[in-house]
Design an enzyme around this catalytic site. Structure first.
Site, PDB file in Angstrom:
ATOM      1  N   GLY A   1      54.204  42.890  39.898  1.00 45.90           N
ATOM      2  CA  GLY A   1      53.364  43.269  38.767  1.00 45.90           C
ATOM      3  C   GLY A   1      51.891  43.021  39.079  1.00 45.90           C
ATOM      4  N   LEU A   2      51.142  42.725  38.023  1.00 46.64           N
ATOM      5  CA  LEU A   2      49.707  42.475  38.149  1.00 46.64           C
ATOM      6  C   LEU A   2      48.996  43.633  38.852  1.00 46.64           C
ATOM      7  CD1 LEU A   2      49.485  38.683  39.061  1.00 46.64           C
ATOM      8  CD2 LEU A   2      49.081  39.776  36.864  1.00 46.64           C
ATOM      9  N   CYS A   3      49.359  44.835  38.465  1.00 43.23           N
ATOM     10  CA  CYS A   3      48.666  45.963  39.062  1.00 43.23           C
ATOM     11  C   CYS A   3      48.271  46.973  37.991  1.00 43.23           C
ATOM     12  CB  CYS A   3      49.491  46.606  40.163  1.00 43.23           C
ATOM     13  SG  CYS A   3      51.225  46.799  39.747  1.00 43.23           S
ATOM     14  N   GLY A   4      47.776  46.462  36.889  1.00 38.40           N
ATOM     15  CA  GLY A   4      47.252  47.333  35.849  1.00 38.40           C
ATOM     16  C   GLY A   4      48.323  48.231  35.265  1.00 38.40           C
TER      17      GLY A   4
END
Lengths: 287, 136
Positions: free
Chosen positions: A86-89
């Site tokens: 995750g952590l990709c907008g």
């Protein structure tokens, strides 16, 4: 009003987070560069493949090979390419939104829509909501090489030939630039050649060993190449999206630190003023 | 009709070669074939072997493994799974790989599932060595 100590603690914690997001951004940028190079290298093969497919299909009847034949679409499969991390907008959300849209708005005649999912994020989403998943691939996104695409391609071609579905579309993030990706829905099976220019009689190929053997080799390979390309595009997009997301996270953290520092100074000043007042008050009382 | 034609060799990982050449020979699965400019459209699968291309009097080789070749009258496209220019081949690595594969083949029976795999990597290694031996 929070105490001076609380604010100091909070600043330290935000600074920590900022360091992490900054590091993640750098890592994503480095990986993005590598992924971009791979795409550029892989492009000629994919383009040539497309040319060859067009040349070939202009010369053979479409009913010569199962992968070219158009069937009545009763079951549709969607190959969903998401990321493992995750952590990709909006990277995964955009894909998921498009797929959910496709699942809810079936075209006429289509009875079932099933999923084939690459990437943990997509898998978690669709599994929790109990959508029909025919196939899932885990842990293949770490190190993409052509063999990965071959594996996925072989499975898909086998399932298609066995009649498990009549049409396959692929949904993935197309890499435009480091800051811009867009979701693409691409039809993969049956293979549809580009429109041929009118007129001009084409000479038939001489096939060696035979037309059938050639088609049996070339067409599945074409599917593999398309999947390979989509995987590479998706990975580059993921790194791009993560880079942008982490960049803005870092900026937000800096803004927050500024605000907290201001609050801290104010609190400190208030404390000093209070102390001064006390001293002056004390001195006054002694007179 | 031009005397030269375009030869393009690509693999999934890169573009290996794109040049004007006078003549090529390629290892078709049913046997080697040669192409000059103005060839009739032809489509063949490739085995493991060497693609020779000639520019003037200069002959060069590319080691290829599997894939196919599309021949049009002014252009030849080779889509190979693996392709290495003769100058790029690491002979020592190929020799090592060959010895490994030979050693493994001795221990495996012809029906073992890895037999064909090892046989293929032996063929590839020998092919590389042969192609590298022709340069200079």
């Amino acid at each position: 009003m929070p105490s001076l100590k609380d604010i100091r603690k909070r600043i330290a914690s935000v600074k920590n987070t900022q360091q992490i997001t900054k590091a993640m951004k750098m890592v994503a940028a480095a990986k993005l560069r590598r992924a971009q190079e791979t795409i550029v290298q892989a492009r000629p093969y994919a383009d040539k493949m497309r040319e060859v497919i067009n040349d070939l299909s202009a010369r053979v009847e479409l009913d010569r090979h199962p992968l070219l034949v158009r069937r009545e679409v009763k079951t549709r499969e969607i190959l969903v390419i998401t990321s493992d991390r995750g952590l990709c907008g909006g990277f995964n959300q955009n894909i998921i939104r498009e797929v959910v849209h496709l699942l809810k708005n079936k075209e006429e005649g289509v009875e079932t829509v099933q999923l084939n999912i690459i990437g943990r994020k997509g898998l978690e989403f669709f599994k929790r909501r109990e959508y029909p998943i025919r196939k899932e691939y885990r842990n293949i996104l770490g190190d993409i090489d052509y063999a990965t695409a071959t594996m996925v391609g072989k499975d898909i071609v086998a399932a298609y030939e066995a009649g498990e579905f009549d049409e396959l579309v692929m949904v993935y993030n197309h890499f435009r630039s480091a800051i811009s990706q867009n979701v693409v829905v691409q039809k993969l099976l049956p293979i549809e050649p580009d429109e041929m220019p009118e007129g001009g009689v084409l000479t038939d190929y001489i096939y060696e060993p035979s037309e059938k053997v050639i088609l049996n080799q070339v067409l599945p390979k074409y599917i593999e190449v398309q999947i390979f390309r989509a995987l590479l595009e998706s990975i580059a997009s993921e790194h791009g999206a993560r880079m942008t997301a982490m960049e803005s996270a870092t900026n937000n953290a800096a803004e927050m630190i500024d605000r907290l520092t201001l609050a801290m100074n104010r609190a400190r000043q208030a404390a000093i003023t209070k102390e001064l007042m006390e001293i002056v008050g004390g001195a006054e009382a002694l007179k | 009709m031009a005397d030269k034609f375009l030869l393009e060799v690509v693999t999934p990982n890169r573009l290996v070669l794109s040049e004007e050449v006078d003549e090529i020979t390629a290892p078709g699965e049913l046997g080697e074939f040669g192409v000059l400019a103005g060839h009739t459209p032809f489509f063949s699968t490739l085995g493991i072997g060497a693609v020779m291309y000639r520019q003037g009097n200069d002959k060069r080789y590319i080691a290829v493994s599997w894939g196919f070749a599309e021949v049009l009258d002014n252009k030849v496209t080779i889509l190979a799974e693996l392709a290495e220019l003769d100058a790029e081949i690491d002979v020592d690595r190929a020799r090592k790989r060959k010895e490994e594969a030979e050693a493994k083949l001795k221990t495996l029976s012809a029906t073992h599932k890895d037999y064909l795999k090892e046989k293929a990597s032996l063929d590839k290694a020998m092919n590389r060595m042969m192609v590298a031996g022709r340069r200079m």
